[in-house]
Design a protein around this motif. Structure first.
Motif, short mmCIF file in Angstrom:
data_model
loop_
_atom_site.label_atom_id
_atom_site.label_comp_id
_atom_site.label_asym_id
_atom_site.label_seq_id
_atom_site.Cartn_x
_atom_site.Cartn_y
_atom_site.Cartn_z
N GLN A 1 90.58 -23.31 -67.96
CA GLN A 1 91.38 -22.30 -66.92
C GLN A 1 92.17 -23.53 -66.19
OE1 GLN A 1 93.27 -19.91 -65.75
NE2 GLN A 1 91.60 -18.65 -65.96
N ALA A 2 91.53 -24.45 -65.73
CA ALA A 2 92.36 -25.73 -64.96
C ALA A 2 93.35 -26.28 -65.69
CB ALA A 2 91.46 -26.67 -64.37
N ALA A 3 92.84 -26.53 -67.00
CA ALA A 3 93.79 -27.17 -68.05
C ALA A 3 95.00 -26.25 -68.46
CB ALA A 3 93.10 -27.31 -69.40
N ARG A 4 94.92 -25.04 -68.50
CA ARG A 4 95.87 -24.01 -68.65
C ARG A 4 96.81 -24.13 -67.39
NH1 ARG A 4 92.16 -18.94 -70.07
NH2 ARG A 4 92.07 -19.26 -72.30
N ILE A 5 96.46 -24.29 -66.06
CA ILE A 5 97.20 -24.42 -65.21
C ILE A 5 98.20 -25.64 -65.15
CG2 ILE A 5 97.34 -24.79 -62.53
CD1 ILE A 5 94.69 -23.09 -62.40
N ARG A 6 97.59 -26.74 -65.44
CA ARG A 6 98.23 -28.01 -65.51
C ARG A 6 99.16 -27.76 -66.79
NH1 ARG A 6 92.91 -29.89 -64.49
NH2 ARG A 6 92.78 -30.84 -62.36
N ASN A 7 98.97 -27.18 -67.88
CA ASN A 7 99.90 -26.95 -68.77
C ASN A 7 101.27 -26.23 -68.39
OD1 ASN A 7 98.49 -28.47 -70.80
ND2 ASN A 7 97.69 -26.53 -71.91
N SER A 8 100.82 -25.24 -67.42
CA SER A 8 101.76 -24.30 -66.78
C SER A 8 102.91 -25.40 -66.05
CB SER A 8 101.49 -23.28 -66.14
OG SER A 8 101.08 -22.29 -66.95
N ILE A 9 102.07 -26.10 -65.31
CA ILE A 9 102.85 -27.08 -64.38
C ILE A 9 103.84 -28.03 -65.33
CG2 ILE A 9 102.65 -28.90 -62.58
CD1 ILE A 9 100.06 -27.62 -61.96
N ALA A 10 103.37 -28.62 -66.20
CA ALA A 10 104.01 -29.37 -67.28
C ALA A 10 105.35 -28.61 -67.78
CB ALA A 10 103.20 -30.08 -68.52
N LEU A 11 105.03 -27.46 -68.22
CA LEU A 11 106.16 -26.61 -68.83
C LEU A 11 107.09 -26.15 -67.75
CD1 LEU A 11 104.17 -24.32 -71.35
CD2 LEU A 11 105.76 -26.26 -71.71
N TYR A 12 106.77 -26.23 -66.55
CA TYR A 12 107.73 -25.68 -65.52
C TYR A 12 108.64 -26.66 -65.04
CZ TYR A 12 106.02 -20.90 -64.40
OH TYR A 12 105.85 -19.34 -64.36
N ARG A 13 108.29 -28.12 -65.48
CA ARG A 13 108.80 -29.33 -64.68
C ARG A 13 110.36 -29.32 -65.15
NH1 ARG A 13 107.28 -34.27 -63.71
NH2 ARG A 13 105.37 -34.01 -63.99
N SER A 14 110.91 -28.49 -66.15
CA SER A 14 112.22 -28.61 -66.04
C SER A 14 113.16 -27.87 -65.12
CB SER A 14 112.82 -27.80 -67.60
OG SER A 14 112.22 -26.64 -67.62
N LEU A 15 112.28 -27.12 -64.38
CA LEU A 15 112.67 -26.28 -63.14
C LEU A 15 112.59 -26.89 -61.73
CD1 LEU A 15 111.93 -22.63 -64.20
CD2 LEU A 15 114.04 -24.10 -64.83
N ARG A 16 112.04 -28.06 -61.57
CA ARG A 16 111.52 -28.55 -60.41
C ARG A 16 112.54 -28.97 -59.63
NH1 ARG A 16 109.11 -34.82 -61.36
NH2 ARG A 16 109.24 -34.72 -59.05
N GLY B 1 116.54 -23.09 -54.98
CA GLY B 1 116.34 -21.92 -55.34
C GLY B 1 114.92 -21.67 -55.73
N ILE B 2 114.28 -22.45 -56.72
CA ILE B 2 113.15 -22.36 -57.26
C ILE B 2 112.16 -23.08 -56.39
CG2 ILE B 2 111.89 -22.45 -59.33
CD1 ILE B 2 114.28 -22.10 -60.87
N GLU B 3 111.00 -22.65 -55.94
CA GLU B 3 109.93 -23.01 -55.01
C GLU B 3 108.62 -22.81 -55.91
OE1 GLU B 3 110.43 -22.12 -50.94
OE2 GLU B 3 111.68 -20.63 -51.63
N PHE B 4 107.89 -23.86 -55.90
CA PHE B 4 106.59 -23.92 -56.65
C PHE B 4 105.27 -24.11 -55.49
CE2 PHE B 4 109.35 -24.91 -60.03
CZ PHE B 4 108.73 -23.92 -61.02
N ARG B 5 104.28 -23.45 -55.58
CA ARG B 5 103.38 -23.49 -54.57
C ARG B 5 101.85 -23.44 -55.34
NH1 ARG B 5 104.54 -21.16 -48.56
NH2 ARG B 5 106.68 -22.33 -48.28
N LEU B 6 100.91 -24.01 -54.88
CA LEU B 6 99.54 -24.01 -55.38
C LEU B 6 98.81 -23.09 -54.33
CD1 LEU B 6 98.67 -27.37 -56.81
CD2 LEU B 6 99.55 -25.52 -58.02
#
Length: 247
Positions: free
Chosen positions: A158-173, A177-182
């Motif tokens: 589960q934690a690995a999936r989250i880290r994969n999501s973060i990596a894939l979202y990197r192009s939007l960092r 107008g796009i905000e990310f929170r944990l």
């Protein structure tokens, strides 16, 4: 007792009693009475809510009868999918593509979202057009994520999936107008928002979210289901921490 919700909604949108009176073709003193606590007729409540872009039940929670509130909430349900995997792939992309002002994602990993390059393009385009895009992911170091992994018998996956999501979202960092929170919230539902529409993926103990049902909802005047889920999203957002990207 003054209607602080109505007053606040008007202030946030820069709407004066005179403005609202002209829009509804009523006496400005009537609007002042509503702000001071008088409940308007149903047709005026509906018109005020529509003009301010908020839910009628939020502005006047005690105005509707139980049957009226129940019927309105039932009307908010567009579709029910027995499992998330039965939601058509195109529906997700088209769902977010309808948003003009607000996109929201509340998940633990929601890995299928950033894995879809088309959805990421929609997020970028909507942000470029002025929409607010907010993405809430589970904190991969949190106890709630670890417990979810144990419940699903996938341990650290589960934690690995989250880290994969973060990596894939990197192009939007760096997209304005796009905000990310944990978040560290015990997640009972994953919530996906496009303006006044929601896709709500319930969570079932020991099953992955992909196997759980999804409600497709659209806000209607007098309904409260969409408002309830949106308020939940906001509470999680307020308690979450900005994502710190690794270099």
């Amino acid at each position: 007792m003054a209607n602080d919700r109505l007053r606040t909604a008007m202030l946030e949108r820069g709407v004066t009693p005179q403005d609202l009176a002209e829009k509804l073709n009523v006496d400005p003193k009537s609007v002042e009475r509503w702000v001071n606590g008088r409940t308007p007729y149903r047709r005026h409540r509906y018109a005020v809510a529509a003009h301010l872009g908020v839910d009628e039940a939020y502005l006047w929670p005690d105005a509707l009868t139980r049957d009226q509130a129940a019927n309105a909430s039932e009307s908010e349900i567009i579709n029910i999918f027995p499992h998330r995997w039965t939601v058509p792939t195109d529906l997700w992309r088209n769902f977010f593509d309808t948003a003009e002002d607000e996109i929201g994602v509340l998940v633990f990993s929601g890995l299928f979202i950033p894995e879809d390059a088309g959805i990421l393009r929609v997020f970028r385009r909507k942000a470029d057009d002025g929409a607010r895009v907010r993405i809430l992911l589970g904190d991969p170091t949190s106890e709630v994520v670890a417990q979810r992994g144990l419940d699903e018998e996938v341990d650290d996956l589960q934690a690995a999936r989250i880290r994969n999501s973060i990596a894939l979202y990197r192009s939007l960092r760096d997209v304005e107008g796009i905000e990310f929170r944990l978040h560290r919230t015990v997640l009972y539902n994953s919530i996906y928002r496009a303006d006044n529409q929601l896709l709500v993926n319930s969570h079932i103990y020991a099953l992955p979210a992909s196997s759980a049902p999804v409600l497709q909802l659209r806000a209607v005047a007098g309904g409260s289901m969409v408002t309830t889920y949106m308020e939940s999203f906001e509470r999680v957002w307020m308690g979450a921490t900005p994502l710190e990207w690794e270099s």
